[in-house]
Design an enzyme around this catalytic site. Structure first.
Site, PDB file in Angstrom:
ATOM      1  N   SER A   1       1.990   5.601   2.650  1.00 10.51           N
ATOM      2  CA  SER A   1       2.988   4.573   2.977  1.00 10.51           C
ATOM      3  C   SER A   1       4.372   5.187   3.147  1.00 10.51           C
ATOM      4  CB  SER A   1       3.000   3.467   1.924  1.00 10.51           C
ATOM      5  OG  SER A   1       2.897   4.001   0.643  1.00 10.51           O
TER       6      SER A   1
ATOM      7  N   ARG B   1      21.943  22.767 -12.919  1.00 14.14           N
ATOM      8  CA  ARG B   1      23.234  22.189 -13.336  1.00 14.14           C
ATOM      9  C   ARG B   1      24.293  22.232 -12.233  1.00 14.14           C
ATOM     10  NH1 ARG B   1      23.099  25.800 -18.614  1.00 14.14           N
ATOM     11  NH2 ARG B   1      22.449  27.199 -16.977  1.00 14.14           N
TER      12      ARG B   1
ATOM     13  N   GLY C   1      -7.713  -6.514  -4.225  1.00 13.52           N
ATOM     14  CA  GLY C   1      -7.079  -6.723  -2.921  1.00 13.52           C
ATOM     15  C   GLY C   1      -5.586  -6.545  -3.061  1.00 13.52           C
TER      16      GLY C   1
ATOM     17  N   LYS D   1       0.075   1.203  -7.930  1.00 19.03           N
ATOM     18  CA  LYS D   1       0.930   0.818  -9.072  1.00 19.03           C
ATOM     19  C   LYS D   1       1.921  -0.283  -8.702  1.00 19.03           C
ATOM     20  CE  LYS D   1       2.323   5.081  -9.278  1.00 19.03           C
ATOM     21  NZ  LYS D   1       1.408   5.734  -8.357  1.00 19.03           N
TER      22      LYS D   1
ATOM     23  N   GLY E   1       5.869   5.471  -2.379  1.00 28.27           N
ATOM     24  CA  GLY E   1       5.754   4.358  -1.438  1.00 28.27           C
ATOM     25  C   GLY E   1       4.947   3.273  -2.105  1.00 28.27           C
ATOM     26  N   HIS E   2       5.611   2.215  -2.527  1.00 26.91           N
ATOM     27  CA  HIS E   2       4.913   1.153  -3.253  1.00 26.91           C
ATOM     28  C   HIS E   2       4.744  -0.064  -2.348  1.00 26.91           C
ATOM     29  CE1 HIS E   2       6.156   3.168  -7.280  1.00 26.91           C
ATOM     30  NE2 HIS E   2       5.197   3.784  -6.666  1.00 26.91           N
TER      31      HIS E   2
ATOM     32  N   GLN F   1       4.256   8.423  -8.148  1.00 23.77           N
ATOM     33  CA  GLN F   1       3.263   9.498  -8.032  1.00 23.77           C
ATOM     34  C   GLN F   1       2.133   9.296  -9.062  1.00 23.77           C
ATOM     35  OE1 GLN F   1       6.878  10.841  -8.125  1.00 23.77           O
ATOM     36  NE2 GLN F   1       6.675  10.095  -6.050  1.00 23.77           N
TER      37      GLN F   1
ATOM     38  N   THR G   1       4.714   8.728   4.449  1.00 20.42           N
ATOM     39  CA  THR G   1       4.685   9.671   5.579  1.00 20.42           C
ATOM     40  C   THR G   1       3.660   9.293   6.655  1.00 20.42           C
ATOM     41  OG1 THR G   1       3.057  10.996   4.424  1.00 20.42           O
ATOM     42  CG2 THR G   1       5.367  11.618   4.120  1.00 20.42           C
TER      43      THR G   1
ATOM     44  N   GLY H   1      -1.323   9.872  -7.359  1.00 19.79           N
ATOM     45  CA  GLY H   1      -0.454   8.880  -6.732  1.00 19.79           C
ATOM     46  C   GLY H   1      -1.257   7.936  -5.851  1.00 19.79           C
ATOM     47  N   ASP H   2      -0.573   6.928  -5.301  1.00 16.82           N
ATOM     48  CA  ASP H   2      -1.186   5.948  -4.403  1.00 16.82           C
ATOM     49  C   ASP H   2      -2.313   5.164  -5.077  1.00 16.82           C
ATOM     50  OD1 ASP H   2       0.475   6.988  -2.358  1.00 16.82           O
ATOM     51  OD2 ASP H   2      -0.964   8.596  -2.025  1.00 16.82           O
ATOM     52  N   GLU H   3      -2.190   4.954  -6.367  1.00 16.30           N
ATOM     53  CA  GLU H   3      -3.225   4.203  -7.092  1.00 16.30           C
ATOM     54  C   GLU H   3      -3.041   2.699  -6.941  1.00 16.30           C
ATOM     55  OE1 GLU H   3      -1.199   6.366  -8.688  1.00 16.30           O
ATOM     56  OE2 GLU H   3      -2.391   7.990  -9.556  1.00 16.30           O
TER      57      GLU H   3
ATOM     58  N   SER I   1      -7.967  -4.975  -9.876  1.00 13.97           N
ATOM     59  CA  SER I   1      -7.360  -5.474  -8.647  1.00 13.97           C
ATOM     60  C   SER I   1      -8.390  -5.414  -7.533  1.00 13.97           C
ATOM     61  CB  SER I   1      -6.131  -4.620  -8.315  1.00 13.97           C
ATOM     62  OG  SER I   1      -5.683  -4.923  -7.023  1.00 13.97           O
TER      63      SER I   1
HETATM   64  P1  IMP Z   1       7.236  15.995  -2.937  1.00 12.61           P
HETATM   65  O1  IMP Z   1       7.232  15.080  -4.105  1.00 12.61           O
HETATM   66  O2  IMP Z   1       7.730  15.360  -1.670  1.00 12.61           O
HETATM   67  O3  IMP Z   1       7.913  17.308  -3.236  1.00 12.61           O
HETATM   68  O4  IMP Z   1       5.701  16.389  -2.616  1.00 12.61           O
HETATM   69  C1  IMP Z   1       4.911  17.163  -3.509  1.00 12.61           C
HETATM   70  C2  IMP Z   1       3.453  16.671  -3.499  1.00 12.61           C
HETATM   71  O5  IMP Z   1       3.399  15.384  -4.093  1.00 12.61           O
HETATM   72  C3  IMP Z   1       2.861  16.521  -2.108  1.00 12.61           C
HETATM   73  O6  IMP Z   1       1.478  16.815  -2.166  1.00 12.61           O
HETATM   74  C4  IMP Z   1       3.041  15.044  -1.803  1.00 12.61           C
HETATM   75  O7  IMP Z   1       2.110  14.567  -0.855  1.00 12.61           O
HETATM   76  C5  IMP Z   1       2.801  14.460  -3.176  1.00 12.61           C
HETATM   77  N1  IMP Z   1       3.457  13.155  -3.367  1.00 12.61           N
HETATM   78  C6  IMP Z   1       4.769  12.929  -3.604  1.00 12.61           C
HETATM   79  N2  IMP Z   1       4.993  11.617  -3.753  1.00 12.61           N
HETATM   80  C7  IMP Z   1       3.804  11.010  -3.635  1.00 12.61           C
HETATM   81  C8  IMP Z   1       3.368   9.653  -3.727  1.00 12.61           C
HETATM   82  O8  IMP Z   1       4.144   8.716  -3.988  1.00 12.61           O
HETATM   83  N3  IMP Z   1       2.046   9.414  -3.546  1.00 12.61           N
HETATM   84  C9  IMP Z   1       1.163  10.425  -3.318  1.00 12.61           C
HETATM   85  N4  IMP Z   1       1.503  11.705  -3.226  1.00 12.61           N
HETATM   86  C10 IMP Z   1       2.821  11.993  -3.392  1.00 12.61           C
END
Ligand code: IMP
Length: 430
Positions: free
Chosen positions: A300, A144, A416, A17, A41-42, A225, A302, A13-15, A414
């Site tokens: 972005s 369910r 910047g 996108k 968090g985009h 993610q 937490t 995640g956090d690449e 990308s």
């Molecule tokens: P959850 O998705 O909140 O249950 O978290 C599970 C794992 O995925 C944790 O390590 C989070 O930090 C990670 N995670 C969830 N969403 C993101 C994201 O958008 N970017 C990066 N890590 C994420």
């Protein structure tokens, strides 16, 4: 011409996108969020202004784009409304161009409380979730017993179902986790207050998308993610609870694989991870400090500091394989601008081959020793450059090494956060 494009992350995640979805959306009709929830968090930067979206598809900043939140997404209705209002305050009006699947499960306060209570109970063994209730909401879906967005249309049924489910959660929250009980009437009251606001957005998104395909409209599928956080193919149990790999597009929308024309894997020029779990190329030295400060590597959603490391070519090859990627987009190349040397992990020392990250119980990724190739840095500014030919030779070589390792082309770079800081190596659909 590539019509329907999937944009998904190849790492944890956090690449970056969101920026790429936003960039490619200018020429699209629909942008679809198909899995995950407001754990994403985009971050987008438009006219030097930063906008962070968690749930709403990133392409909606363009006035002609229609946004879809399909059945695979878990939705906190209260966060959804907050985000719509935040966009309105910033001059983006999306009211008549956002559609939500009635089958999308709701995230409600008991999911969040359960997520937090579980993490607390796990102590040192916690997963490091975002605390947004994602895991419990997906558990309800599989069990369910979810309340779905469509349930908001039937007040009587909503009340009946809510009472039963809150009772179920209270039995665990109170007796096992020693939390205060939740009163379902408060949740019901809050839900009834917002129902009118989203009522008209609830539409059959599967049909809308099939019609869009018939009408030859362009659709972008926005992954959240990253592949290594996938519930089936990621570093389990340190994963999220949805399919962030390619299968999530199909199950999360009701479209089939033949409806997808091009799958773009977004890869940061180095690696980061938030939360717990294995990270073979993680750094604990001054390069970590450099990458996290220069790359502003703080979550972005937490605000947590992201762990940083070199690009992991083994993991990248795995992501190419499990997603059938067509090409890569390399993001944050500019963050490497001031490094004298740059490394990519091309294999792991203590194992011959690592085929699957979802099956590492007998190969402890925590103890893996990465083998690196070392390349000279370019020590020049790259942001703002529009053509690949204008990148410093060392930066072009670095991109070329990534292509050799991944065995697929890099089509976008990308340099910047701004839309303008983008190099389109290959014409996609412009
Ligand atoms: P959850 O998705 O909140 O249950 O978290 C599970 C794992 O995925 C944790 O390590 C989070 O930090 C990670 N995670 C969830 N969403 C993101 C994201 O958008 N970017 C990066 N890590 C994420």
């Amino acid at each position: 011409m590539k019509k329907n494009i999937v944009i998904l992350g190849t790492q944890w995640g956090d690449e970056g996108k969101g920026k790429i979805v936003d960039f490619l959306s200018s020429n699209s009709s629909y942008v679809v969020r198909y899995h995950g929830g407001n754990n994403a968090g985009h971050t987008l930067v438009v006219n030097k202004k930063k906008i962070i979206l968690h749930l709403i598809p990133s392409g909606l900043l363009y006035p002609n784009v229609i946004g879809i939140i399909s059945n695979g997404v878990v939705i906190s209705p209260f966060e959804l409304i907050k985000e719509i209002k935040m966009l309105e305050e910033n001059g983006y009006f999306i009211n008549k161009r956002l559609y939500i699947s009635p089958s999308a499960p709701l995230i409600l306060p008991y999911h969040i409380q359960m997520d937090l209570a579980r993490e607390k109970k796990l102590g040192n063994y916690l997963l490091g979730t975002t605390g947004r209730g994602i895991g419990p909401a997906y558990e309800d879906k599989i069990a369910r017993r979810s309340l779905q967005i469509g349930d908001l249309k039937n007040k009587k049924e909503l009340s009946r179902k809510l009472e039963i489910i809150v009772d179920y959660y209270n039995s665990q929250l109170v007796s096992f986790y020693k939390c205060k009980p939740i009163d379902y009437k408060n949740i019901l009251k809050d839900l009834l207050e917002i129902t009118d606001f989203i009522y008209d957005m609830i539409q059959d998104t599967t049909n809308i998308l099939h019609q869009a395909i018939k009408d030859k409209k362009r659709i972008i599928f926005e992954g959240a993610q990253g592949s290594l956080l996938d519930i089936d193919h990621g570093t389990y149990p340190y994963v999220t609870s949805s399919n962030s790999t390619i299968g999530g597009v199909m199950t999360g929308t009701g479209l089939g694989p033949k409806n997808l024309d091009y799958i773009l894997g977004v890869t940061k020029a180095y690696s980061t991870r938030v939360g717990q779990g294995p990270f073979p190329t993680e750094l604990f030295n001054d390069v970590d400090h450099y990458l996290s400060t220069t790359g502003q590597e703080f979550g972005s959603t937490t605000g947590r500091k992201r762990r940083t490391g070199w690009l992991d070519g083994v993991a990248l090859r795995y992501a190419v394989k499990i997603n059938s990627l067509s090409a890569l987009c390399i993001t944050k190349l500019d963050v490497l601008d001031n490094l004298k040397e740059i490394k990519i992990c091309t294999s792991y020392k203590n194992i011959n081959s690592l085929e699957n990250y979802n099956n590492f119980s007998n190969v402890n990724l925590n103890n893996i020793i990465p083998i690196y190739e070392v390349y000279p840095g370019w020590m020049k500014k790259t942001s703002g450059i529009k053509n690949i030919e204008d990148l410093p030779q060392e930066a072009r070589n670095y991109i070329h090494h990534i292509e050799k390792i991944a065995k697929i082309p890099v089509d976008i770079i990308s340099t910047g956060p701004d839309r303008l800081d983008t190099i389109l190596v290959k014409k996609l659909f412009f």
